[in-house]
Design a protein around this motif. Structure first.
Motif, PDB file in Angstrom:
ATOM      1  N   GLN A 169      69.677  44.108 -26.849  1.00  0.00           N
ATOM      2  CA  GLN A 169      68.237  43.937 -27.054  1.00  0.00           C
ATOM      3  C   GLN A 169      68.042  42.523 -27.589  1.00  0.00           C
ATOM      4  OE1 GLN A 169      66.676  45.303 -30.813  1.00  0.00           O
ATOM      5  NE2 GLN A 169      65.123  46.545 -29.795  1.00  0.00           N
ATOM      6  N   ASN A 170      67.175  41.753 -26.952  1.00  0.00           N
ATOM      7  CA  ASN A 170      66.947  40.367 -27.365  1.00  0.00           C
ATOM      8  C   ASN A 170      65.475  40.139 -27.600  1.00  0.00           C
ATOM      9  OD1 ASN A 170      69.211  38.418 -27.333  1.00  0.00           O
ATOM     10  ND2 ASN A 170      69.573  39.424 -25.364  1.00  0.00           N
ATOM     11  N   GLY A 171      65.136  39.518 -28.709  1.00  0.00           N
ATOM     12  CA  GLY A 171      63.729  39.211 -28.938  1.00  0.00           C
ATOM     13  C   GLY A 171      63.447  39.068 -30.408  1.00  0.00           C
ATOM     14  N   LYS A 172      62.307  38.531 -30.737  1.00  0.00           N
ATOM     15  CA  LYS A 172      61.896  38.290 -32.124  1.00  0.00           C
ATOM     16  C   LYS A 172      62.999  37.526 -32.864  1.00  0.00           C
ATOM     17  CE  LYS A 172      59.016  42.384 -32.893  1.00  0.00           C
ATOM     18  NZ  LYS A 172      58.974  43.566 -33.741  1.00  0.00           N
ATOM     19  N   GLY A 173      63.661  36.633 -32.150  1.00  0.00           N
ATOM     20  CA  GLY A 173      64.698  35.809 -32.781  1.00  0.00           C
ATOM     21  C   GLY A 173      65.999  36.546 -33.054  1.00  0.00           C
ATOM     22  N   HIS A 174      66.161  37.736 -32.501  1.00  0.00           N
ATOM     23  CA  HIS A 174      67.397  38.492 -32.758  1.00  0.00           C
ATOM     24  C   HIS A 174      68.072  38.897 -31.471  1.00  0.00           C
ATOM     25  CE1 HIS A 174      66.985  38.963 -37.031  1.00  0.00           C
ATOM     26  NE2 HIS A 174      65.692  39.218 -36.863  1.00  0.00           N
TER      27      HIS A 174
ATOM     28  N   GLU B 212      58.080  43.738 -26.492  1.00  0.00           N
ATOM     29  CA  GLU B 212      58.454  42.429 -27.044  1.00  0.00           C
ATOM     30  C   GLU B 212      59.923  42.085 -26.905  1.00  0.00           C
ATOM     31  OE1 GLU B 212      57.746  45.404 -28.901  1.00  0.00           O
ATOM     32  OE2 GLU B 212      57.269  44.541 -30.886  1.00  0.00           O
ATOM     33  N   TYR B 213      60.695  42.967 -26.261  1.00  0.00           N
ATOM     34  CA  TYR B 213      62.145  42.716 -26.169  1.00  0.00           C
ATOM     35  C   TYR B 213      62.640  42.602 -24.731  1.00  0.00           C
ATOM     36  CZ  TYR B 213      62.527  44.105 -31.091  1.00  0.00           C
ATOM     37  OH  TYR B 213      62.413  44.193 -32.451  1.00  0.00           O
TER      38      TYR B 213
ATOM     39  N   LYS C 156      62.182  42.812 -19.312  1.00  0.00           N
ATOM     40  CA  LYS C 156      61.452  42.667 -20.573  1.00  0.00           C
ATOM     41  C   LYS C 156      60.538  43.874 -20.707  1.00  0.00           C
ATOM     42  CE  LYS C 156      58.534  39.382 -23.012  1.00  0.00           C
ATOM     43  NZ  LYS C 156      59.239  39.251 -24.252  1.00  0.00           N
TER      44      LYS C 156
END
Ligand code: MAN
Length: 446
Positions: A358-363, A345-346, A342
């Protein structure tokens, strides 16, 4: 050149080598002795510029004119030794892991070779079975054909045979009746003529009630006669012909909606019942296969599918053996590995020979699929191409840059261009036993 011209603050040589101790030649390198540490070379135009370049000249000798910079070589050297110790420890650890990876890669290759040889054995067994099934099928088809030849039209069910017998009788009687009708028709025609002549020629002056009555009756019959001709559209003969076309297997079509394996089993059961005399045998249609042919064909098809799967799998494995897995094939040990961390934020992840994401912020964003790797300046670079398109932007791609470390790790991620990701990290794969370590420091900005 005269020695007096060395360091006289005037640049004589085109390469600036006569002024290593002054800033007179811009292309020259100023030599710092760095007593207690490692000597360094500073671009000569940074000599006596009022800034202490401790990163190269820890002894402060670059500012000799003003004597601005006291030596920090003791502290710098202590830090250098600490960093060097850490680096060496990491290198040693990295080299240990690298060795393990090379061993794993070797084992993985042996495993692939074994898999190929196992599959080749299976393949030759399957091919043998294929040959046997093919011969069996040929034989069974021949038997089918024989049976068809020896059994033409036989084995019609009893009710049908009975119906045919009766219909034959009906047909005969129909013939007799039709003959009778035509006989009667001709007698009737004759009678008609006789009565017609009587009607024309009788003498009405003789009061003969028998003649008059006969003529009246005849006229009445004539008046009531129905002249409609009954057309015959079917005959017993036609029905017989149709029955001859009957094939008993048509009653067998319920089988068509059953799964093939079940229908084969049913057929086998039926054959057994016939062989035990429990069930009457039935005639086989020209294009219909016996249960024996069907089951051999099923087995042959299954073996052909296996052969196909095995051949494809062997080809894939053989291709894998020729694939580039780097020196000592070390990356073979990592082909199914993914590294994740991590960063801000991703969650970022890259998989050797797989995808980066890339994973994060709901995407979840695909940053690309493995394209190629290469080694450059002591780093391993892996390119991931053709990721998901950026909103209003280019297709995402990622460049992973790994330097020597004791384990695989993502350290930083940046996005210098929109949707182009630079992932920096560590990998033991990159660690090299460096006996050829440089013993001087050169400014990395150069
Ligand atoms: C997401 C992330 C970012 C990227 C933007 C582009 O927010 O993938 O890294 O810059 O999309 O729209």
């Amino acid at each position: 050149m005269d020695f007096a011209k060395v360091n006289d603050d005037y640049c004589d040589c085109p390469d600036g080598s006569d002024e290593p101790g002054t800033g007179a030649c811009s292309q020259a390198l100023f030599y710092c002795e760095n007593k207690g540490h490692i000597p360094g070379y500073l671009p000569a135009n940074r000599v006596n510029d009022g800034n202490c370049d401790y990163n190269i000249c820890c002894d402060g000798s670059d500012e000799w004119k003003l004597n601005l910079c006291p030596s920090k070589c003791q502290e710098v050297h202590a830090e250098y030794l600490k960093a060097k110790e850490i680096e060496e420890r990491q290198l040693a650890e990295g080299l240990k892991v690298k060795k393990q990876l090379i061993d794993q890669a070797k084992q993985a290759r042996v495993q692939v070779e074994k898999e190929i040889s196992d599959k080749q054995t299976q393949l030759s067994e399957k091919r043998q079975a294929q040959g046997i099934y093919e011969a069996q099928l040929k034989e069974a088809l021949k038997e089918d054909e024989e049976q068809r030849k020896n059994n033409p039209g036989a084995l019609i069910p009893e009710p049908i045979t009975e119906a045919k017998k009766l219909l034959l009788q009906v047909h005969k009687e129909e013939e007799i009746l039709l003959n009778r009708i035509s006989e009667l028709e001709s007698q009737c025609g004759h009678l008609n003529k006789v009565l017609e002549a009587l009607k024309e020629n009788y003498n009405p002056n003789f009061n003969d009630p028998a003649v008059k009555g006969a003529i009246r009756e005849w006229e009445e019959i004539q008046g009531n006669r129905d002249n409609k001709v009954v057309e015959r559209t079917a005959s017993a003969q036609q029905v017989l012909q149709k029955l001859d076309e009957y094939e008993p297997e048509s009653s067998n079509e319920y089988n068509s909606w059953l799964p093939e394996v079940v229908s084969v089993k049913l057929e086998e059961l039926r054959d057994w019942l016939v062989s035990q005399g429990i069930l009457a045998a039935r005639k086989r249609r020209a294009n219909q296969e016996s249960s024996q042919v069907k089951s051999i064909r099923l087995a042959l098809e299954a073996v052909e599918r296996d052969i196909n799967d095995l051949s494809n799998s062997i080809t894939g494995l053989q291709e894998d053996l020729t694939k580039d897995y780097g020196e000592n094939e070390i990356l073979r040990a990592l082909k199914n590995e993914c590294i994740k961390n991590k960063i801000a934020e991703y969650d970022y992840e890259f998989c050797f020979y797989g995808k980066a994401s890339q994973n994060g912020k709901g995407h979840h964003s695909n940053l690309g699929t493995f394209d190629r790797f290469f080694f450059e300046d002591g780093k391993m670079v892996i390119n991931y191409e053709n990721g998901a398109r950026c909103w209003n932007g280019p297709i995402r791609r990622a460049v992973v840059e790994l330097t020597c470390g004791p384990s695989h790790e993502i350290i930083t991620v940046s996005e210098p261009e929109k949707c182009e990701y630079h992932i920096k990290g560590l990998s033991p794969v990159v660690c090299k036993d460096k006996s050829e370590d440089s013993s001087t420091i050169v400014d990395s900005d150069q």
